[in-house]
Design an enzyme around this catalytic site. Structure first.
Site, mmCIF file in Angstrom:
data_model
loop_
_atom_site.group_PDB
_atom_site.id
_atom_site.type_symbol
_atom_site.label_atom_id
_atom_site.label_comp_id
_atom_site.label_asym_id
_atom_site.label_seq_id
_atom_site.Cartn_x
_atom_site.Cartn_y
_atom_site.Cartn_z
ATOM 1 N N LYS A 1 4.004 6.058 5.365
ATOM 2 C CA LYS A 1 3.141 4.881 5.225
ATOM 3 C C LYS A 1 2.852 4.234 6.577
ATOM 4 O O LYS A 1 2.426 3.080 6.648
ATOM 5 C CB LYS A 1 3.795 3.872 4.280
ATOM 6 N N PRO B 1 0.828 -1.208 0.000
ATOM 7 C CA PRO B 1 0.000 0.000 0.000
ATOM 8 C C PRO B 1 0.859 1.254 0.000
ATOM 9 O O PRO B 1 1.903 1.309 0.640
ATOM 10 C CB PRO B 1 -0.803 -0.128 1.296
ATOM 11 N N GLU B 2 0.397 2.253 -0.744
ATOM 12 C CA GLU B 2 1.089 3.533 -0.791
ATOM 13 C C GLU B 2 0.299 4.555 0.016
ATOM 14 O O GLU B 2 -0.700 4.225 0.661
ATOM 15 C CB GLU B 2 1.286 3.959 -2.241
ATOM 16 N N HIS C 1 -4.088 -16.185 10.277
ATOM 17 C CA HIS C 1 -3.354 -14.964 9.967
ATOM 18 C C HIS C 1 -3.811 -13.779 10.815
ATOM 19 O O HIS C 1 -3.374 -12.653 10.586
ATOM 20 C CB HIS C 1 -3.489 -14.614 8.489
ATOM 21 N N ARG D 1 22.084 16.051 -9.230
ATOM 22 C CA ARG D 1 21.856 14.606 -9.202
ATOM 23 C C ARG D 1 21.747 14.044 -10.611
ATOM 24 O O ARG D 1 21.038 14.583 -11.462
ATOM 25 C CB ARG D 1 20.592 14.287 -8.408
ATOM 26 N N ARG E 1 1.684 -12.549 5.200
ATOM 27 C CA ARG E 1 3.130 -12.577 4.955
ATOM 28 C C ARG E 1 3.953 -12.110 6.149
ATOM 29 O O ARG E 1 5.153 -12.312 6.198
ATOM 30 C CB ARG E 1 3.467 -11.722 3.732
ATOM 31 N N ARG F 1 11.760 -2.728 -9.999
ATOM 32 C CA ARG F 1 10.384 -2.231 -10.069
ATOM 33 C C ARG F 1 10.046 -1.832 -11.495
ATOM 34 O O ARG F 1 10.884 -1.309 -12.221
ATOM 35 C CB ARG F 1 10.196 -1.015 -9.155
#
Length: 287
Positions: A58, A2-3, A104, A166, A123, A277
């Site tokens: 988060k 989740p973001e 779980h 950068r 998990r 990613r």
């Protein structure tokens, strides 16, 4: 994982049943998640009131009426299930199966109102801890975090300074939590596409006016995603059980081979892998 918009949506779903509520029962069904639960976890929380439920990056932060803050991170598969006294289920889930498996269910909170909030995590990449509120900002999880992307502290001046000199692409830098907190792969891809900036362009070569457009795009994407209840890919539903729908507004993410949705662009969305990613972008309009 989740973001920011998904975590904010979970916060909004949990706040009505947790804020201002005293915890009358806390059950830790196993001594560890990703990390061991701190000593006295159950004893400290039992009888405590969660004064305010906040989000930082988060993380979910339950501010207690005692000296500690309950810190919660959902990891990859963590989610909360809310059960009201009358038995009505209103799940707030990050899940990998349509129905929770009792094995779980790792942590259970019960409030004085009789509401039961169960944390499931197949998990076990999520974690919880208790951190002294007075020194929370100095804790290793928080000390190095950059500004919140929806705050006034995140502006073009801040991002220009972070980009100056950068050679990495802007996507790599925007995912650096030290530069801006809470951004993830989905929404960075979306914001860069809206701003028409290549994820591979050396960040130090991006002009101030284009950075201003990028900052605005990041804020717009996040606000729209929060309003939509996040993005339902394979594993997310809101705290009232409804599915988030921002994925229907995706311009780039998971749209490889499909037409770019930016006005006047006839490009096709491509995909490259960066640091493990997937990066989705339009090679025509993102420069």
């Amino acid at each position: 994982m989740p973001e920011l918009p998904e975590v904010e949506t979970v916060r909004g779903g949990l706040a009505p049943v947790l804020e201002g509520r005293r915890l009358v029962r806390v059950e830790a069904r196993r001594p560890d998640l990703r990390f061991p639960l701190p000593p006295g976890f159950v004893q400290i929380l039992t009888g405590s009131t969660i004064v305010k439920l906040e989000r930082r990056a988060k993380y979910l932060l339950g501010r207690l009426d005692r000296e500690d803050t309950l810190v919660m991170h959902l990891g990859m598969s963590g989610r909360f299930e809310i059960a009201h006294p009358e038995g009505e289920e209103r799940p707030g889930r990050f899940h990998y199966a349509p129905d929770p498996d009792p094995k779980h269910a790792h942590v259970v909170f019960e409030t004085e109102a009789g509401v039961r909030i169960t944390y499931y995590d197949p998990r076990r990449f999520g974690y919880m801890s208790l951190v002294n509120t007075a020194t929370l900002d100095l804790h290793p999880w928080f000390a190095g975090l950059g500004p919140e992307p929806l705050s006034d502290d995140f502006d073009a001046a801040h991002l220009k300074a972070a980009f100056t000199g950068r050679r990495q692409g802007p996507k790599t830098l925007l995912l650096d939590q030290r530069i801006v907190a809470g951004l993830g792969n989905i929404y960075v891809c979306e914001a860069l596409n809206r701003a028409r900036i290549s994820p591979f362009k050396p960040a130090g070569r991006i002009s101030r006016p284009r950075i201003e457009v990028l900052v605005a795009a990041i804020k717009d994407v996040l606000r729209e995603a929060i309003a939509a209840g996040g993005s339902t890919l394979r594993d997310y539903a809101q705290a009232d059980g409804a599915l988030g729908y921002f994925q229907h507004s995706f311009r780039t993410y998971d749209r490889e081979g499909q037409p770019c949705r930016n006005d006047g662009c006839r490009g096709v969305i491509g995909r490259e892998v960066q640091a493990g990613r997937s990066t989705f972008y339009c090679p025509v309009c993102q420069r």
